[in-house]
Design an enzyme around this catalytic site. Structure first.
Site, short mmCIF file in Angstrom:
data_model
loop_
_atom_site.label_atom_id
_atom_site.label_comp_id
_atom_site.label_asym_id
_atom_site.label_seq_id
_atom_site.Cartn_x
_atom_site.Cartn_y
_atom_site.Cartn_z
N ARG A 224 0.85 -1.19 0.00
CA ARG A 224 0.00 0.00 0.00
C ARG A 224 0.89 1.24 0.00
O ARG A 224 1.96 1.26 0.62
CB ARG A 224 -0.93 0.04 1.24
CG ARG A 224 -2.09 -0.93 1.15
CD ARG A 224 -3.10 -0.49 0.11
NE ARG A 224 -4.26 -1.37 0.03
CZ ARG A 224 -4.39 -2.38 -0.82
NH1 ARG A 224 -3.38 -2.68 -1.63
NH2 ARG A 224 -5.48 -3.10 -0.85
N HIS A 272 -0.48 0.20 -10.13
CA HIS A 272 -1.21 -0.73 -9.24
C HIS A 272 -1.73 -1.94 -10.02
O HIS A 272 -2.93 -2.23 -10.01
CB HIS A 272 -2.36 0.01 -8.55
CG HIS A 272 -2.76 -0.63 -7.25
ND1 HIS A 272 -3.20 0.10 -6.17
CD2 HIS A 272 -2.79 -1.93 -6.84
CE1 HIS A 272 -3.49 -0.71 -5.16
NE2 HIS A 272 -3.23 -1.95 -5.54
#
Length: 309
Positions: A224, A272
């Site tokens: 993250r 991502h």
């Protein structure tokens, strides 16, 4: 009894189709379309509006569309009685292992240099490292971290793992807790972050931690964006204590056009995409949990709220 999908910014249609295929009679609502909140007992979500579910009196389960659950656990207004579940999917796990292996190989073979040399029509050869001479340290050795470690080990790398509590893994030597962190870092030529995001792991990739890595270490973050203190990374690369980084996750996504990461040649940016959830692949386990909920049976892949994962 109804099923609710809440996924702002994510197309719900593939999920609707996969759910209907698996369970043709399922009554599905998609937020924010009009629906009876009292009917909803199960919600499938990604980045739901904070506080949304306090208005659903009969909601029993909130299921994440992916492996990450911090987008759910960070909602302080989520009622305590609601069960949170996550996705554990073989395809996601395989994708993550392939992706990290690709990043590690790209780094040790220094392939990015040749992309730049091509622009200059330069024919220079650059020294490279071999897997057996490189130690990869993985922070977070859950399902994904363990799979990445196994993949790297099978490809000849020395692999270390670090976790909050003691773990026994066949493909890596593991360290745990604060007492094991410094030794783990001192041996890691490449550091891979696969930690869950919790209050304890937020900003863990910071200057103090980077200083404990060997000079010239490389950082990979596929967990993250909130794990990373961005300014500290830039400083450590600027001082050449770190040789660079590969980042797939960011505090703000998409990464803003003016962000300094874009201009830094030693930072590889990907949007991502390390492992992207396939609705078709994970919906069977979602429906299985839905049926378990109806029958008041134990659910799979339940998140421990106190741990946050």
């Amino acid at each position: 009894m109804s099923f609710l999908i809440v996924s702002p910014g994510k197309d719900p249609q593939p999920w609707i189709e996969a759910l209907k295929k698996q369970h043709p009679g399922l009554n599905i609502y998609v937020y924010p379309e009009d629906h009876d909140k009292e009917e909803v007992e199960f919600a499938l979500v990604w980045n739901h509006p904070r506080g949304l579910f306090k208005n659903y009196p009969n909601l029993k389960v909130v299921a994440s569309m992916g492996a990450g659950v911090d987008h759910i656990t960070s909602d302080k207004e989520l009622p305590e009685h609601i069960t949170i579940t996550k996705v554990v999917d073989d395809q996601l796990t395989e994708d993550m292992g392939d992706f990290v292996l690709g990043l590690v190989m790209n780094h040790i073979r220094r392939l990015s240099i040749y992309k730049e040399q091509k622009k200059e029509k330069s024919w220079d050869r650059t020294p490279y490292k071999r897997p057996q001479n490189v130690t990869v340290g993985i922070m977070g050795v859950g399902v994904l971290g363990s799979a990445v470690g196994e993949k790297l080990s099978k490809n000849g790398f020395n692999v270390l793992g670090w976790a909050k509590s003691e773990k026994d893994k066949k493909d890596m030597n593991t360290y745990c807790g604060e007492e094991g962190l410094e030794e783990f870092l001192s041996k890691s030529n490449i550091l891979v972050c696969l930690l869950p995001l919790t209050p304890q792991t937020e900003n863990i990739l910071n200057g103090d931690l980077f200083e404990k890595l060997p000079k010239g270490a490389y950082v990979i973050n596929v967990a993250r964006g909130e794990h990373l203190v961005e300014h500290d990374l830039l400083e450590m690369i600027g001082s050449r204590h770190l040789s660079g980084a590969a980042l797939d996750v960011f505090k703000e996504e998409p990464l803003p056009e003016r962000h300094p990461f874009w201009e830094n040649p030693d930072i590889l940016i990907t949007p991502h995409i390390a492992s992207v959830t396939s609705a078709e692949s994970v919906v069977p386990q979602i429906i299985e949990n839905y049926e378990h909920m109806k029958e008041e049976e134990l659910l799979k892949n339940v998140v421990e709220r106190k741990k946050g994962y």
